[in-house]
Design a protein around this motif. Structure first.
Motif, PDB file in Angstrom:
ATOM      1  N   MET A  36       0.821  -1.199   0.000  1.00 12.31           N
ATOM      2  CA  MET A  36       0.000   0.000   0.000  1.00 12.31           C
ATOM      3  C   MET A  36       0.861   1.257   0.000  1.00 12.31           C
ATOM      4  O   MET A  36       0.530   2.233  -0.649  1.00 12.31           O
ATOM      5  CB  MET A  36      -0.916  -0.010   1.229  1.00 12.31           C
ATOM      6  CG  MET A  36      -1.973   1.064   1.139  1.00 12.31           C
ATOM      7  SD  MET A  36      -2.991   1.177   2.613  1.00 12.31           S
ATOM      8  CE  MET A  36      -1.972   2.163   3.685  1.00 12.31           C
ATOM      9  N   THR A  37       1.993   1.193   0.719  1.00 10.94           N
ATOM     10  CA  THR A  37       2.839   2.381   0.796  1.00 10.94           C
ATOM     11  C   THR A  37       3.286   2.834  -0.579  1.00 10.94           C
ATOM     12  O   THR A  37       3.298   4.028  -0.879  1.00 10.94           O
ATOM     13  CB  THR A  37       4.065   2.098   1.674  1.00 10.94           C
ATOM     14  OG1 THR A  37       3.644   1.293   2.753  1.00 10.94           O
ATOM     15  CG2 THR A  37       4.666   3.373   2.199  1.00 10.94           C
ATOM     16  N   VAL A  85       0.572   4.630  -2.275  1.00  8.98           N
ATOM     17  CA  VAL A  85       0.440   5.986  -1.737  1.00  8.98           C
ATOM     18  C   VAL A  85       1.468   6.894  -2.396  1.00  8.98           C
ATOM     19  O   VAL A  85       1.138   7.967  -2.905  1.00  8.98           O
ATOM     20  CB  VAL A  85       0.654   5.986  -0.197  1.00  8.98           C
ATOM     21  CG1 VAL A  85       0.701   7.414   0.311  1.00  8.98           C
ATOM     22  CG2 VAL A  85      -0.435   5.212   0.484  1.00  8.98           C
ATOM     23  N   ILE A  86       2.711   6.441  -2.408  1.00 10.02           N
ATOM     24  CA  ILE A  86       3.786   7.312  -2.892  1.00 10.02           C
ATOM     25  C   ILE A  86       3.620   7.601  -4.377  1.00 10.02           C
ATOM     26  O   ILE A  86       3.724   8.754  -4.817  1.00 10.02           O
ATOM     27  CB  ILE A  86       5.158   6.687  -2.585  1.00 10.02           C
ATOM     28  CG1 ILE A  86       5.366   6.679  -1.073  1.00 10.02           C
ATOM     29  CG2 ILE A  86       6.269   7.462  -3.265  1.00 10.02           C
ATOM     30  CD1 ILE A  86       6.647   6.030  -0.632  1.00 10.02           C
TER      31      ILE A  86
END
Lengths: 473, 275
Positions: free
Chosen positions: B1-2, B5-6
C-alpha cells in the motif's frame, strides 16, 4: 474569497483528509512492522514445537517427509492453506532427518542461529534456524514473505478502509454544518435585502450571533441617520410648499384687485394684458405648490389611512363634473363608459389620481380633440381575483415608448420645460398618479391608444367585493 | 500500500501543483472558472485514451513510442508554462490593462488538460497493472485514495495560500512555481529522450541517492515538485538550466511587452478603447 462556505468546507475537508490519511499511513506502517514481529514469533513457536519431536524414529539416511495438516473447511481460514510453514530438522552431523512437504531437500539456510531472508522454490522466505541445546539438532522453519505481507495487509486495511470511506460522509456533514453556521448571515442579508425602499426601521432579528451584532448595530445606526435625514428633506418640501400658500393667496387677491382697477381704465391695454399674464403665472405657481403638497401627502411611505370602499365610476363622474369647464374651454369631446366598480382605497387620494389623469389628458389633447374614460370590473376565470380597470384614452400626440418609464419621475417633462404641445405644467402630475397607484397596490401601464391614437393610461386595481365584505361582517 | 500511496501522491501532486497554481493565476488575471470543467474533462478523456492505446503507442517509433510521447507532453507543458509566465508578467507590470482573455483561457485550459493526460494516464496504468491485473485491488485503491487525498489537500492549501496574496504577488509566485515545475518537467523529458536514444546519455554527473533516495517519500515528492533525480545525466542538467533561463526570459518578455502601457496613460486609453 468568493464563498465563505466553499472556503471553509474545502479547507476543513483538506485538513481532515491530511491528518487522518497521514495518521492512517503511519498506523499502517507501524502495524506492518508489528505484524512482522508477530510472524517471527510464530516461526519461533513453530521451531520450539519441532524441538519436541523425536526425529530419531526415522531410519538413518532417509529424511522423513511430513504431510501437511489442513483444515477440512478451508473457507474458514482461506489463507491457512497458504500460510503453511516449511520446516527442516538436521541431526548434529548436518544430515536432514525431517522436513515438511514444502521444504526443499537442501538446507534452507546456513547452520547459523537467527532469522534470515532467503530465496528458494521461486519465492522469498523468512527463515529461523535454531540449534536444539539438548540433542544438538538444527531446527529450521520458514514462511513465504509475500504471504506474510498479504495477510498482514489484509488485516490492517480493514482498519484503514473505513477511514477512507468516511471522508465523503464527513465532507457532506461539513458542507451542511458550515451552511447551517452561516445561516444567520443569509438571514440578515435577506432581511436587509427584502425590505421596501421606504422601510428604514432598524433590523430586528432574534438570536443574532455575537459576531454579527456589530454589523447589525452599525446597519441600524446608518438606517436611523438615513431616516432622520429623509424626514428632514420631506418636511422641508412640505413645509416650504405650505408656507408658500399664504403669500400666493395674497398675490391672487392683489392681482384680482389690480385687474379690477385696470378694467375701469380702458386706455391702458398693454397693462391689462400684462396683468392677465401675471394672473396666469400666479395660478401656475399656486397649482405647482398644491401639487407638491399632494405629492408629499400621497408618498407611499408617508401615507397612513384606513382604506374604505370607493366606487371609481362615481368618483370619475364627480371629478368630470368639477373639471368639465377646462374640457369645454378647449372644445374637447369627452365620453365616459362603464359601470359602477368598487375598490378599497382612500377617496381623497383617488380623487387626486383621477383629477391628474384627466387634466393631463385634457392638457395634451389639442383643441377639438377627444378624451375617452372607461371604468370596468374585469372578472377572471378560475380563482383569480376580479379587477377594476380605469382607462383613459386621448387623441393627443402620445408619448414615445422609450419615455414610458421616465415620465413618472418628479419634475420630468417630455422635451424639457415646455412640451411640444405648448402647454406648461408642473411635471408632477404623473409622479403623483404613480404614488397613489403604488399606495393602493395597483398597476399602471402606458400604451398607444388604439381607439383615439394618443396616449392610453390603464390603471388596474384589485376589485372590492361589497357583498362578500358585508357577508363577512 | 505504501508504494501505491507514494506513486499516486507523486502523480497527483504534479498535476495538482500545476492546476492550483493556474487557478490562482486565472483569478489574478480576472478570469472566471468556467473554462475549468471542459479542461478537466478533456484531460481525463485524453488520459483514458492514452492509457488504452498505450500498447500501440509504445510499439511505435521502434519501441520508444511511450518515451517519445511522454517527452513531447512534458515539453509542451513546459512551453505552455512559459507562455503563462509571459501573460502573468504582463498583468504583473500593467494590471488590468494588457489582458488577453481568450489567449489566456486557451493557454490555461491546454496546460491543465495536458498535465492531466500525463499524470492521469500514469495513475490509470499503475492502478490497472498493480491493482486489477496483479489482483491487489484493495491495497492499491486504498493506497491510491490516501495518496490522492493528501495530494488534493495539499493542492487546496496551495490554492488558498496563493489566494491570500495580492493579485500581483500571486502572479509573481505562480510564475516562480511555473518556472521550477517547468524546469523539472523538461529535465524529465530529457531523460525520456535519452532513453529513446534521441539525446546522448552520458554518465551521471553526480549521485545524491545516499542523501535523498529517489524511491523514498522525500525523493518522490521532490521529483513531483522540481523533477528531482539522484543521479542526473548532463543532458538533464542542461535542460533543467535551459528551461529555467527560458522561463526567466519569458517573464522578461512579458514585462517588456507592456512597458509602454504601464507608464503611458495615453496608450492605456487607446488599448482600452480597442477592447
Amino acid at each position: 474569497m468568493t464563498s465563505i462556505r466553499l472556503f471553509l468546507t474545502l479547507t476543513l475537508i483538506a485538513i481532515i483528509v491530511m491528518v487522518s490519511f497521514l495518521s492512517s499511513l503511519r498506523g499502517y506502517r507501524e502495524s506492518m512492522l508489528e505484524a512482522e514481529s508477530l510472524f517471527d514469533l510464530q516461526l519461533l513457536e513453530h521451531v520450539k514445537l519441532l524441538s519436541l519431536l523425536n526425529p530419531e524414529l526415522s531410519s538413518a539416511g532417509y529424511a522423513r517427509v511430513v504431510e501437511e495438516l489442513l483444515l477440512p473447511q478451508q473457507n474458514d481460514l482461506a489463507l491457512s492453506a497458504e500460510m503453511r510453514i516449511a520446516y527442516q530438522v538436521f541431526d548434529p552431523n548436518g544430515a536432514l532427518v525431517l522436513r515438511s512437504v514444502l521444504a526443499p531437500v537442501t538446507q534452507m539456510t546456513p547452520f547459523e542461529v537467527g532469522y534470515r531472508d532467503v530465496n528458494f522454490n521461486g519465492y522469498r522466505w523468512r527463515v529461523l534456524a535454531i540449534r536444539d541445546p539438548e540433542r544438538q539438532h538444527w531446527l529450521m522453519a520458514a514462511q513465504r514473505y509475500d504471504l506474510r505481507y498479504q495477510l498482514a495487509e489484509r488485516v490492517i486495511l480493514e482498519a484503514v478502509v473505513p477511514t477512507l470511506l468516511s471522508i465523503p460522509l464527513a465532507a457532506l456533514l461539513i458542507w451542511f454544518i458550515v451552511g447551517y453556521g452561516l445561516r444567520p448571515i443569509r438571514v440578515l442579508a435577506r432581511a436587509v435585502h427584502s425590505r421596501e425602499a421606504s422601510d428604514l426601521s432598524g433590523v430586528e432579528l432574534e438570536g443574532i450571533p455575537k459576531e454579527l451584532t456589530p454589523l447589525t448595530q452599525s446597519t441600524n445606526d446608518l438606517l436611523r441617520r438615513l431616516q432622520s435625514s429623509f424626514g428632514r428633506e420631506k418636511r422641508f418640501a412640505a413645509d416650504a410648499a405650505h408656507e408658500l400658500r399664504t403669500p400666493i393667496s395674497t398675490l391672487k387677491v392683489q392681482i384680482h384687485n389690480l385687474q379690477a382697477e385696470l378694467a375701469g381704465n380702458a386706455t391702458n391695454a398693454e397693462a391689462i394684458a400684462t396683468a392677465a399674464d401675471l394672473h396666469q403665472g400666479i395660478d401656475a405657481m399656486g397649482h405647482l405648490v398644491e401639487q407638491i403638497l399632494v405629492l408629499n401627502r400621497t408618498a407611499p411611505d408617508q401615507y397612513m389611512v384606513q382604506f374604505l370602499p370607493v366606487d371609481v365610476y362615481e368618483l370619475v363622474r364627480d371629478v368630470v363634473s368639477a373639471e368639465y369647464e377646462q374640457i369645454l374651454q378647449r372644445d374637447q369631446n369627452f365620453e365616459l363608459e362603464g359601470a359602477s366598480a368598487v375598490v378599497k382605497g382612500d377617496a381623497t387620494a383617488l380623487r387626486s389620481l383621477v383629477v391628474n389623469v384627466l387634466t393631463n389628458a385634457s392638457k395634451y389633447t389639442p383643441q377639438g380633440g377627444s378624451i375617452l374614460m372607461r371604468v370596468e370590473r374585469v372578472e377572471h376565470a378560475g380563482n383569480a381575483e376580479a379587477q377594476v380597470q380605469l382607462q383613459i384614452d386621448d387623441s393627443g400626440p402620445g408619448i414615445p415608448e422609450t419615455y414610458y418609464e421616465r415620465v413618472f419621475d418628479r419634475f420630468y417633462r417630455l422635451d424639457g420645460d415646455r412640451h411640444s404641445s405648448g402647454v406648461s405644467g408642473s411635471g408632477l402630475g404623473l409622479a403623483i398618479v404613480k404614488h397613489i397607484v403604488e399606495m393602493h397596490g395597483a398597476q399602471i401601464a402606458l400604451s398607444r391608444s388604439e381607439r383615439l391614437g394618443g396616449l392610453c393610461i390603464t390603471i388596474t386595481f384589485r376589485a372590492f367585493d361589497v357583498d362578500a365584505d358585508t357577508g363577512n361582517q | 500500500m505504501t508504494s501505491a500511496v507514494i506513486i499516486v501522491l507523486r502523480e497527483v501532486l504534479e498535476a495538482v501543483l500545476i492546476i492550483c497554481m493556474l487557478l490562482a493565476s486565472s483569478r489574478a488575471l480576472g478570469l472566471r472558472f468556467r473554462w475549468l470543467p471542459p479542461a478537466l474533462l478533456a484531460g481525463l478523456a485524453g488520459a483514458f485514451i492514452y492509457a488504452v492505446f498505450l500498447e500501440d503507442i509504445s510499439q511505435a517509433f521502434e519501441g520508444f513510442g511511450q518515451e517519445i510521447v511522454n517527452a513531447v507532453l512534458l515539453l509542451l507543458i513546459t512551453l505552455l508554462l512559459l507562455a503563462h509566465n509571459i501573460l502573468a508578467m504582463r498583468e504583473f507590470k500593467a494590471p488590468q490593462i494588457a489582458r488577453l482573455p481568450t489567449l489566456s483561457l486557451l493557454i490555461l485550459s491546454a496546460t491543465i488538460a495536458m498535465a492531466i493526460v500525463r499524470e492521469g494516464s500514469e495513475i490509470y496504468l499503475y492502478v490497472y497493472s498493480y491493482g486489477v491485473v496483479a489482483g491487489d485491488i484493495t491495497s492499491v485503491l486504498s493506497g491510491g485514495a490516501i495518496g490522492a487525498g493528501i495530494g488534493f489537500s495539499l493542492g487546496t492549501f496551495i490554492y488558498f495560500g496563493l489566494r491570500t496574496l495580492s493579485a500581483r504577488h500571486c502572479l509573481l509566485f505562480s510564475c516562480i512555481m511555473a518556472l521550477v515545475i517547468g524546469a523539472g518537467m523538461s529535465s524529465q523529458a530529457a531523460l525520456f529522450l535519452a532513453q529513446a536514444d534521441l539525446l546522448s546519455a552520458s554518465e551521471p554527473l553526480w549521485d545524491t541517492s545516499a542523501l535523498i533516495a529517489e524511491s523514498s517519500l522525500p525523493g518522490e515528492l521532490l521529483q513531483a515538485v522540481i523533477g528531482y533525480e539522484a543521479s542526473p545525466i548532463a543532458t538533464q542538467v542542461g535542460m533543467f538550466a535551459g528551461a529555467l533561463m527560458l522561463s526567466v526570459a519569458a517573464m522578461g518578455i512579458g514585462i517588456f511587452s507592456v512597458r509602454n502601457l504601464a507608464s503611458n496613460p495615453e496608450a492605456i486609453r487607446t488599448q482600452r478603447s480597442n477592447e
